[in-house]
Design a protein around this motif. Structure first.
Motif, short mmCIF file in Angstrom:
data_model
loop_
_atom_site.label_atom_id
_atom_site.label_comp_id
_atom_site.label_asym_id
_atom_site.label_seq_id
_atom_site.Cartn_x
_atom_site.Cartn_y
_atom_site.Cartn_z
N UNK A 4 -38.73 -0.21 44.82
CA UNK A 4 -37.15 0.71 45.32
C UNK A 4 -36.22 0.50 44.49
N UNK A 5 -36.76 -1.49 42.77
CA UNK A 5 -35.36 -1.84 42.99
C UNK A 5 -35.02 -0.38 41.22
N UNK A 6 -33.51 -0.24 41.34
CA UNK A 6 -33.46 0.40 39.89
C UNK A 6 -34.10 -0.80 39.11
N UNK A 7 -33.72 -2.03 39.23
CA UNK A 7 -33.49 -3.47 37.66
C UNK A 7 -34.41 -4.49 39.04
N UNK A 8 -35.55 -5.06 38.14
CA UNK A 8 -35.91 -5.20 39.02
C UNK A 8 -36.04 -7.03 38.34
N UNK A 9 -35.40 -7.39 37.12
CA UNK A 9 -34.97 -8.57 37.01
C UNK A 9 -36.09 -9.61 37.13
N UNK A 10 -37.54 -9.39 36.73
CA UNK A 10 -38.85 -10.04 37.00
C UNK A 10 -39.00 -11.40 36.57
N UNK A 11 -39.83 -12.09 36.89
CA UNK A 11 -39.09 -13.61 36.68
C UNK A 11 -40.52 -13.26 35.52
N UNK A 12 -41.94 -12.79 34.75
CA UNK A 12 -42.03 -12.81 33.80
C UNK A 12 -43.32 -11.71 33.34
N UNK A 13 -43.79 -10.97 31.95
CA UNK A 13 -44.07 -9.79 32.05
C UNK A 13 -45.37 -9.96 31.28
N UNK A 14 -46.46 -9.49 31.22
CA UNK A 14 -47.80 -9.93 30.63
C UNK A 14 -47.51 -9.25 29.42
N UNK A 15 -48.18 -10.43 28.04
CA UNK A 15 -47.65 -9.88 26.67
C UNK A 15 -48.51 -8.36 26.62
N UNK A 16 -49.31 -8.39 26.39
CA UNK A 16 -50.16 -7.37 25.96
C UNK A 16 -50.17 -5.47 26.72
N UNK A 58 -50.00 -7.36 21.97
CA UNK A 58 -47.85 -7.13 22.75
C UNK A 58 -47.47 -6.17 22.36
N UNK A 59 -46.65 -5.67 23.30
CA UNK A 59 -45.91 -4.39 23.40
C UNK A 59 -44.87 -4.64 22.22
N UNK A 60 -45.32 -3.07 22.11
CA UNK A 60 -44.11 -3.15 21.01
C UNK A 60 -42.54 -3.73 21.10
N UNK A 61 -41.18 -4.63 20.51
CA UNK A 61 -41.05 -4.59 20.32
C UNK A 61 -39.81 -6.02 21.34
N UNK A 62 -41.14 -6.71 21.63
CA UNK A 62 -40.34 -7.91 22.54
C UNK A 62 -40.87 -8.70 21.97
N UNK A 63 -40.82 -10.02 22.53
CA UNK A 63 -40.86 -11.38 21.82
C UNK A 63 -41.39 -12.27 23.16
N UNK A 64 -43.07 -12.42 23.23
CA UNK A 64 -43.31 -13.36 24.01
C UNK A 64 -43.17 -14.85 23.84
N UNK A 65 -42.98 -16.08 25.15
CA UNK A 65 -42.34 -17.13 25.06
C UNK A 65 -43.22 -18.39 23.81
N UNK A 66 -44.72 -17.48 23.51
CA UNK A 66 -44.87 -18.88 22.67
C UNK A 66 -46.45 -17.85 21.81
N UNK A 67 -46.32 -18.49 20.67
CA UNK A 67 -47.14 -18.07 19.99
C UNK A 67 -47.49 -18.59 18.88
N UNK A 68 -48.87 -18.59 18.28
CA UNK A 68 -49.64 -17.97 19.27
C UNK A 68 -50.72 -17.94 19.96
N UNK A 69 -51.42 -17.71 20.76
CA UNK A 69 -51.49 -17.52 22.38
C UNK A 69 -52.34 -19.17 22.17
N UNK A 70 -52.43 -19.68 23.02
CA UNK A 70 -53.86 -20.36 23.00
C UNK A 70 -54.91 -20.02 23.76
N UNK A 71 -56.40 -20.07 22.97
CA UNK A 71 -57.22 -19.39 23.37
C UNK A 71 -58.42 -20.40 23.55
#
Length: 396
Positions: free
Chosen positions: A340-352, A264-277
């Protein structure tokens, strides 16, 4: 938070309004679009979740657009009261969260319109539909797998998100008896964690954890952590102030541990954990293609859910932590797939690694950022403050 950080957040709030205004002008049935380019469809859950940011924006165009969404949904409601999954398509049914989202959104909008009976007939039908989603007569709402926002992850029986959402809708609509009954039901322990079987039926509380279960049904339940459902539990007042503090402490400790393990990248919170492996009992073959650990519903970072968590931190009076999380989210939403967007407001980001994986200019990402930033600025949670305070008064 220094002056440069504050300027960055102010810029992001302005950009969020621009995204919402852009998406309000859709190409289908005069309805908003779900994302700036990738999703022209007016998906019901995305648009209704965006009610919070739109409602605090004060923007007349956005308010009229949301009112149009609500009226269109009412006109396309099923005969038995279910709200469709796509706003204009009365035949697109099957979602477990669209009807409670409709109830919540109407409840929020009524005071803003100064109309306590806004869409009254549609609300009555929707409430009856929700009554029939309780198979045990013990008030908890049941759902089918992949029928809520997790369209690639199984939630069985009584899911936390749908039930906290239903509770919030009942409170906003001032349906106190139904809300209190549902609150009591949610607060029962899961059968799997209640070895003494102290309750009359299974609930969603876990006897040895400070958070609520992802789902519960008869003798089975999942103790994996659902950030969205638990954030709503804090915001709505279902969770006590003491439990809120313990839950936030647990969340942050777990996230720090995940960051140390480089999952997990620091300072952010995943939507769900622990991940299903792969190899876990709740791993499904389809997850290999659509729901890998740290991806999508299996631990991805969703800005709209981060917005709920930041608001929940404000509700829990964790103001400094809320500021830290807001700044981290502000820096994350600058990253997108459109360069070219300053703020992208993307849908979701990879946790790692925090890489953007979804569509840019996502309506609910922009809206819930706006709501979260406003909560941090005001040190209160508009709309939810009222129902949370009512719950506390009734509890005492």
């Amino acid at each position: 938070m220094n002056s440069e950080d504050k300027k960055l957040i102010t810029s992001a709030k302005k950009a969020a309004i621009e995204v919402l205004l852009h998406n309000a002008k859709g190409t289908i049935a005069n309805l908003p679009r779900t994302a700036g380019w990738g999703y022209p469809e007016p998906y019901t859950r995305d648009l209704l979740i965006s009610v919070l940011g739109i409602a605090i924006s004060g923007n007349k165009e956005l308010m009229l657009s949301m009112e149009n969404v609500l009226r269109t949904l009412a006109s396309n409601q099923s005969e038995r009261g279910q709200i469709p999954s796509i706003v204009h398509d009365k035949n697109n049914l099957g979602s477990s969260d669209t009807t409670p989202l409709f109830l919540m959104a109407v409840g929020i909008f009524r005071p803003l319109l100064d109309d306590s009976h806004f869409l009254e007939e549609a609300v009555k039908k929707a409430l009856l539909w929700m009554d029939y989603q309780c198979p045990t007569n013990y008030f908890l709402i049941a759902q089918q797998p992949t029928s809520d926002w997790r369209d690639e992850q199984w939630v069985l029986g009584f899911g936390l998100f749908v039930n906290t959402l239903t509770y919030s809708g009942l409170k906003f609509l001032k349906k106190e008896t139904q809300a209190n009954n549902l609150s009591d039901a949610i607060g029962q322990f899961t059968s799997a964690s209640d070895t003494s079987h102290s309750g009359p039926h299974e609930g969603l509380a876990i006897s040895d954890q400070p958070y609520y279960a992802l789902w519960s049904y008869k003798i089975y339940s999942s103790n994996r952590f659902d950030l969205l459902g638990n954030s709503l539990a804090i915001l709505s007042g279902l969770s006590t102030p003491e439990k809120n503090k313990a839950m936030v402490k647990w969340i942050e400790q777990e996230c720090k541990s995940m960051a140390q393990r480089k999952v997990l990248i620091p300072h952010l919170t995943p939507n769900f954990f622990p991940y299903i492996q792969p190899g876990d009992l709740d791993w499904l073959p389809r997850y290999t293609d659509f729901n890998k650990p740290g991806d999508y519903h299996n631990g991805g970072i969703w800005p709209f859910i981060s917005g709920f968590y930041i608001a929940a931190l404000v509700a829990a009076k964790e103001f400094e932590l809320a500021e830290e999380k807001l700044l981290a989210l502000t820096k994350l939403i600058q990253k997108g797939r459109t360069t070219d967007l300053k703020f992208s407001f993307n849908e979701w980001y990879k946790a790692q690694n925090g890489e953007p994986m979804g569509q840019d200019w996502q309506t609910w990402s922009a809206s819930n950022y706006l709501y979260a930033a406003t909560c941090v600025q005001l040190r209160r949670t508009p709309f939810f403050d009222t129902i949370r305070e009512e719950h506390l008064r009734q509890s005492h």
